[in-house]
Scaffold this active site. Structure first.
Site, short mmCIF file in Angstrom:
data_model
loop_
_atom_site.label_atom_id
_atom_site.label_comp_id
_atom_site.label_asym_id
_atom_site.label_seq_id
_atom_site.Cartn_x
_atom_site.Cartn_y
_atom_site.Cartn_z
N PHE A 125 37.40 44.68 51.71
CA PHE A 125 38.01 45.01 50.47
C PHE A 125 38.97 46.35 50.50
O PHE A 125 38.51 47.14 51.08
CB PHE A 125 36.87 45.39 49.63
CG PHE A 125 37.34 45.52 48.08
CD1 PHE A 125 37.49 44.16 47.27
CD2 PHE A 125 37.56 46.70 47.36
CE1 PHE A 125 37.98 44.33 45.88
CE2 PHE A 125 37.88 46.67 46.03
CZ PHE A 125 38.15 45.40 45.44
N ASP A 202 28.30 47.71 52.12
CA ASP A 202 28.94 47.42 50.94
C ASP A 202 28.30 46.50 50.12
O ASP A 202 28.53 45.08 50.81
CB ASP A 202 30.35 47.53 50.90
CG ASP A 202 30.88 47.42 49.38
OD1 ASP A 202 30.40 46.93 48.37
OD2 ASP A 202 32.13 48.08 49.33
N TYR A 227 29.35 45.67 37.97
CA TYR A 227 30.11 44.62 36.88
C TYR A 227 30.38 43.43 37.63
O TYR A 227 30.77 42.53 36.81
CB TYR A 227 31.29 45.43 36.63
CG TYR A 227 32.28 45.96 37.58
CD1 TYR A 227 33.00 44.89 38.44
CD2 TYR A 227 32.44 46.93 37.88
CE1 TYR A 227 33.95 45.23 39.36
CE2 TYR A 227 33.24 47.57 38.98
CZ TYR A 227 33.99 46.63 39.52
OH TYR A 227 34.82 47.05 40.54
C1 LIG Z 1 34.31 44.95 43.81
C2 LIG Z 1 34.71 45.72 45.03
C3 LIG Z 1 34.49 47.10 44.80
C4 LIG Z 1 35.05 47.82 43.75
O1 LIG Z 1 35.42 49.39 43.69
P1 LIG Z 1 35.39 50.26 42.49
O2 LIG Z 1 35.72 51.28 43.26
O3 LIG Z 1 34.05 50.32 41.99
O4 LIG Z 1 36.33 49.73 41.56
C5 LIG Z 1 34.73 47.73 45.99
N1 LIG Z 1 34.45 47.13 47.18
C6 LIG Z 1 33.93 45.95 47.31
C7 LIG Z 1 33.53 45.42 48.63
C8 LIG Z 1 34.17 45.02 46.11
O5 LIG Z 1 33.77 43.74 46.21
#
Ligand SMILES: *Cc1c(COP(=O)(O)O)cnc(C)c1O
Length: 417
Positions: A125, A202, A227
């Site tokens: 991500f 993660d 979320y």
């Molecule tokens: C959804 C997601 C995020 C979200 O990051 P935020 O900082 O909370 O917006 C981060 N890493 C991964 C792997 C995700 O799937």
């Protein structure tokens, strides 16, 4: 083919042990929602709880609310999330966003790690990679990327190679946000520790859908968001976990008053709080955190083993139907076939994926999401996704392709896909 796959989806729904859970969410039956892996549905109890928190607590108790539960909330909700990931009480905190928490954790563990690079998935991500990039220079380390294998996801063997090549810290997604590939957390954590490497997971795409046992497996630290499968609402605070054996040795890179030993002593010099609370920085978003608590309670009430079992079946049914209806129409499967290697969404690719996704939303009231350049993700959230919806989503996709109704949509991407 498993026998149950021959059953009608109506029958599978009637036999579903989680059937009752759907009534705990706001559901508009005219919409087939396949994006619970991006923003989970609203639990009905959250409507009542947040209204009460606003009217009763903020409205009447005002600042007294801090001594009537608010102050402890990040740690209490943290422990409730901790239970879902197999953490010991006192190791998990609800706070900030996933990106911010990853930065804090990598920076904190960086001080304990041996010399060597931070290893990350090249296709992770992007926000996770950005956090690592901003952290690496501050830690004086290089980042080494593991490139995906032929299926488009990180192969377990490639992670083991990087660990044995001298990685100091390895950061992995339990479930890949694109393909849904599930990595073996226990096995890779053991491999890291054998080589004296720290490992950070993660859990954004697994928490609430795929069980894990972070304490038992000795995971050094983890982060994740609330979320998606925890249904905490848009922008709800994320979480972090740090194994108890590290907690007293590590330091949060950003000192803030709520992570200090005694915030109301108003001392000019920072002294860290003990335990996981030291990772708090500023004042937490209380209303949003009460929504997280409601979402987490629902997952805990129905139990992760039933949730995981249904998630695997929803995915198996989706893939079975997609093979029959969508592969012949030019789509290809981008997710692992075996449910043991898969999280809770299934991705299909098509050269016109963006416009097909738009047409599904606008013309069919079927809501998956699109991931660039050519992928549609169908999220399967077991507490409320039904087997009938899986069938409706596949049928709608076939109709959109056959009718070519997608051709009326622009190729330009919207701001949020
Ligand atoms: C959804 C997601 C995020 C979200 O990051 P935020 O900082 O909370 O917006 C981060 N890493 C991964 C792997 C995700 O799937």
């Amino acid at each position: 083919m498993a026998d149950w796959l021959r059953m009608a989806p109506e029958e599978l729904d009637a036999l579903d042990p989680l059937l009752a859970a759907r009534a705990d969410f706001m559901v508009d039956e005219s919409v087939v929602y396949m994006d619970g892996n991006s923003l989970g549905r609203l639990p009905k109890s959250t409507v009542r709880r947040t209204a009460a928190e606003v009217e009763e607590m903020w409205g009447r108790r005002l600042v007294r609310g801090w001594n009537e539960g608010w102050y402890e909330l990040p740690v209490e909700v943290g422990d409730q999330i901790g239970e879902l990931i197999g953490a010991t009480p006192g190791e998990t905190l609800c706070c900030d966003s996933t990106t911010v928490n990853l930065y804090k954790i990598v920076s904190a563990l960086g001080a304990l790690a041996k010399g060597g690079p931070i290893v990350a998935e090249g296709r992770a991500f992007p926000s996770d990679l950005y956090a690592l990039q901003s952290c690496a220079s501050a830690c004086g380390r290089q980042i080494q990327y593991i490139e995906p294998g032929p299926h488009g996801w990180t192969e377990t063997g490639a992670v083991v190679d990087a660990i044995q090549d001298g990685a100091a810290i390895v950061v992995l997604s339990h479930v890949d946000f694109r393909t849904g590939r599930l990595l073996p957390m226990n096995e890779l954590t053991a491999a890291a520790h054998c080589a004296g490497c720290l490992i950070i997971w993660d859990l954004s795409h697994s928490v609430g859908a795929v069980p894990s046992r972070v304490s038992e497996w000795g995971v050094d630290a983890a982060v994740g968001c609330t979320y998606k499968y925890l249904n905490g609402g848009p922008g709800s605070p994320a979480f972090l976990y740090v194994n108890a054996r590290h907690l007293e040795k590590v330091q949060c890179p950003l000192f803030g008053w709520l992570g200090s030993r005694d915030p109301f002593a108003f001392e000019p010099t920072y002294e860290p709080a003990s335990g996981v609370r030291k990772f708090l920085v500023g004042t937490p978003p209380i209303i949003s955190m009460t929504a997280v608590e409601e979402g987490v309670r629902l997952v805990a009430r129905y139990g992760l083993s039933s949730i995981r079992e249904k998630s695997e079946r929803l995915g198996d049914l989706f893939i079975h139907l997609a093979r029959r209806e969508l592969v012949p129409r030019g789509m290809s499967l981008r997710s692992p076939e075996q449910s043991a290697d898969r999280g809770s969404h299934v991705s299909l690719a098509h050269p016109d994926a963006y416009r097909i996704c738009r047409a599904l939303i606008e013309e069919e009231s079927v809501i998956p999401d699109f991931r660039t350049p050519d992928m549609i993700r169908y999220g399967l959230s077991p507490l409320y996704t039904s087997y009938c919806e899986v069938q409706r989503a596949v049928e709608a996709t076939a109709r959109v392709i056959d009718s070519r109704v997608f051709e009326k949509f622009e190729r330009d991407f919207a701001a949020v896909t």
